[in-house]
Design an enzyme around this catalytic site. Structure first.
Site, mmCIF file in Angstrom:
data_model
loop_
_atom_site.group_PDB
_atom_site.id
_atom_site.type_symbol
_atom_site.label_atom_id
_atom_site.label_comp_id
_atom_site.label_asym_id
_atom_site.label_seq_id
_atom_site.Cartn_x
_atom_site.Cartn_y
_atom_site.Cartn_z
ATOM 1 N N HIS A 78 21.604 -8.699 -8.137
ATOM 2 C CA HIS A 78 21.491 -8.500 -6.743
ATOM 3 C C HIS A 78 22.429 -9.402 -5.580
ATOM 4 O O HIS A 78 23.024 -10.038 -6.269
ATOM 5 C CB HIS A 78 20.555 -9.981 -6.499
ATOM 6 C CG HIS A 78 19.014 -9.655 -6.542
ATOM 7 N ND1 HIS A 78 19.019 -10.264 -8.159
ATOM 8 C CD2 HIS A 78 18.119 -8.519 -7.538
ATOM 9 C CE1 HIS A 78 16.946 -9.811 -7.571
ATOM 10 N NE2 HIS A 78 17.186 -8.859 -7.296
ATOM 11 N N ALA B 268 13.000 -33.519 -11.297
ATOM 12 C CA ALA B 268 12.316 -33.383 -10.031
ATOM 13 C C ALA B 268 10.607 -32.852 -9.911
ATOM 14 O O ALA B 268 10.051 -33.771 -9.561
ATOM 15 C CB ALA B 268 12.671 -32.124 -9.028
ATOM 16 N N ALA C 82 9.534 -30.921 -11.973
ATOM 17 C CA ALA C 82 9.111 -29.240 -12.610
ATOM 18 C C ALA C 82 8.851 -29.052 -14.167
ATOM 19 O O ALA C 82 10.104 -30.213 -14.975
ATOM 20 C CB ALA C 82 9.364 -28.529 -12.409
#
Length: 613
Positions: free
Chosen positions: A274, A296, A298
């Site tokens: 990409h 955080a 996750a």
């Protein structure tokens, strides 16, 4: 940003720049999801004057309307709130902006890669100002399981069903990569009860919507019980999710992985697939992002190989705590297979609609009666050779193809005053196109003009084969009220012979193995000239007789084949081919001279209006 599901079972889309496979895949997905209406409401084909495209919705063939502009499509289909843009990168910006300005359009998917970043930023600013959602650029789109999917999202229908996308699950998924999204849908089907909504935001540096945008949406969607994110190195998009987790804006369980950890093995900056996937500063690395997400709150595995296990463990915990009730499986309706598919598999036998024995265009190059274009060019073949292959399905001797070409040359035109040329001229002067001019001239060909070759051949053959004398032949036709085909001319006579006839006779006597039928036609001419000086052998009669000699003496045709050629009408077809050249010439000549509309002069008309006729 919209804080709700983007799609539902009632969602309909406007599809820009028609591509049959993605649209048909959308409709097939609709069917297995149990939708009652197709998800594609309209197709925009720029510059189109309207019409429709035929597609299948389950077992039923449907017509999807086509519009020439997005404004018209949106106005006539106000319930369609998704715009799927398959325009190229050259026109993606203009077409997307036109869609964004339509009040009924709420979500836009820009499929194209390579949209200029300045244009993308302009689209993003406009969309945020008007509370609209952009997926892409460079996206495959998105899907809501059991409800709606964009274009090629999730690949084939078989893959979508394997991934349980035909019914809603409990997972909200977002990724940059469309290809990896398809892979993750499969992972989610194995590790959980499946997807509820999945979005590929696109791989460009500036996506129209971000990972955190969609995570915040999932937070507000009660159907979504857990969130799965697949990020990639480059850019700072994943840090938006980190901030949302730290701020408590996202409280649902998040399982994530940022791919591209292998970039650390390279000494220089690495550009992945990409535009936005390139290793830059340290905090844009996959390792830094994975660490930030883990800190955080996750769930982040140690490697991609552990991603599926982490997803399953989180899912199982939600089920055990009663937060999540697994979605029940749903039977998949049987979708009829396409005819082409089952034929290719040998499951059905379908009779063909057309039989062709003269050519084949399925290989690397077309063939005429088995002879390739290359071979024709290498052997310096001409029109006569092409006619011999396409009409007679065999190569004729060189003298025979030369004779065919002579007939074309000699019959191409006979001046502007004959009926065919006159019709073509009048039609051209009326401003009609070349095809109309040609057809108007060709329609005059028949028993009285140029259409006597076949009849001449038939009558000469019957008389010669039965050993009729010229007098018996002519007088028998006279008693039946039939003019002798191939005999007689409006201008030529015994003192002013048709040069075309003389040239053909001279060539035949020099090269044909036999001229039996032409010699018989000459004896008939001798008899008819005793009656009138203009009853000469004309070009139709000469070609008809000489073709009989060619068929009989060339040793290429059987008697049955020769009789069939005469009966079907091959010889008149030769006149049609030849005279088409002249008719087109007359039509072009009139256009080049810019001649006005033709009106026949009064003085050349006998007005017999006295009531006696």
């Amino acid at each position: 940003m919209v804080m709700a599901a983007l799609f539902s079972t009632a969602t309909q889309a406007i599809f820009y720049n028609f591509k049959e496979k993605p649209v048909q895949r959308m409709l097939d997905f609709d069917f297995v999801c149990g939708r009652t209406t197709p998800s594609v409401a309209a197709i925009v084909q720029p510059g189109s004057s309207g019409g429709f495209h035929k597609l299948f919705f389950g077992k039923t063939e449907v017509a999807i309307p086509v519009y020439g502009s997005t404004e018209e499509a949106a106005r006539k289909n106000p319930k369609a709130d998704v715009f799927i843009n398959y325009a190229s990168y050259r026109s993606a910006f203009e077409s997307s902006m036109e869609a964004l300005k339509q009040p009924t359009i709420r979500t836009i998917a820009v499929i194209a890669e390579g949209v200029p970043e300045r244009d993308t930023k302009h689209m993003i600013a406009y969309a945020r100002m008007h509370n609209k959602v952009i997926l892409g650029p460079a996206t495959v789109g998105g899907v809501q399981a059991g409800a709606f999917k964009i274009g090629d999202t999730a690949g084939t229908l078989e893959n979508a069903v394997t991934c349980k996308l035909h019914r809603p699950g409990s997972v909200g998924f977002v990724s940059k990569s469309g290809g990896m999204s398809n892979e993750m849908y499969n992972v989610l089907a194995r590790a959980t009860d499946g997807l509820f909504e999945g979005i590929a935001i696109g791989g460009d540096t500036f996506p129209g919507s971000t990972l955190s945008d969609h995570c915040l949406r999932y937070q507000h969607m009660p159907q979504v019980k857990m969130i799965v994110i697949l990020g990639e190195l480059g850019g700072r998009d994943e840090y938006g999710v980190v901030e949302a987790l730290k701020a408590g804006s996202v409280t649902k369980p998040v399982v994530s992985w940022v791919s591209g950890t292998c970039a650390a093995l390279f000494k220089s900056e690495v550009q992945f697939g990409h535009a936005g996937a390139r290793s830059g500063s340290d905090d844009e690395s996959a390792q830094a992002k994975n660490a930030a997400l883990r800190d955080a709150g996750a769930v982040v595995p140690d490697s991609y190989e552990g991603f599926e296990a982490a997803i399953k463990a989180t899912y199982d915990g939600l089920v055990a705590s009663g937060v999540l009730i697994p979605a029940p499986d749903k039977p998949v309706p049987s979708l009829p297979e396409d005819l082409a598919s089952v034929v290719a598999q040998g499951k059905v036998r379908v009779p063909t609609s057309i039989v062709s024995t003269i050519c084949d265009d399925r290989g690397e190059e077309p063939t005429y009666a088995g002879i390739s274009m290359s071979e024709l060019m290498e052997t310096d073949s001409g029109v006569g050779d092409v006619i011999s292959l396409l009409w007679f399905k065999r190569r004729l001797p060189k003298y025979a193809t030369k004779f065919i070409e002579m007939c074309v040359v000699l019959c191409a035109d006979h001046g502007p005053c004959v009926s065919g040329a006159h019709n073509a001229i009048v039609t051209s002067r009326a401003g009609k196109d070349i095809v109309s001019c040609l057809v108007s001239g060709l329609l005059t060909i028949g028993p009285r003009f140029g259409g006597a070759i076949d009849d001449a051949a038939r009558y000469f053959k019957l008389a010669c084969d039965s050993a009729q004398s010229p007098s018996e032949f002519v007088e028998s036709l006279k008693r039946k009220g039939v003019r002798v085909p191939g005999i007689g001319h409006r201008i030529k006579n015994k003192d002013n012979r048709d040069k075309r006839v003389e040239l053909l006779q001279e060539y035949a006597r020099k090269f044909f193995p036999s001229t039996t039928y032409m010699d018989y036609a000459v004896t008939v001419e001798e008899y008819t000239l005793g009656k009138s000086s203009n009853l000469v052998l004309n070009v139709d009669g000469c070609i008809g007789a000489l073709f009989l000699d060619l068929l009989a003496s060339s040793s290429v045709f059987t008697k049955k084949e020769a009789a069939e050629i005469i009966e079907i009408g091959y010889l008149n077809a030769l006149f049609v081919v030849a005279r088409s050249i002249g008719l087109i010439g007359h039509a072009l000549d009139q256009k080049r001279l810019q001649q006005p509309l033709y009106r026949h002069p009064w003085e050349d008309v006998l007005y017999a209006t006295g009531g006696k006729f």
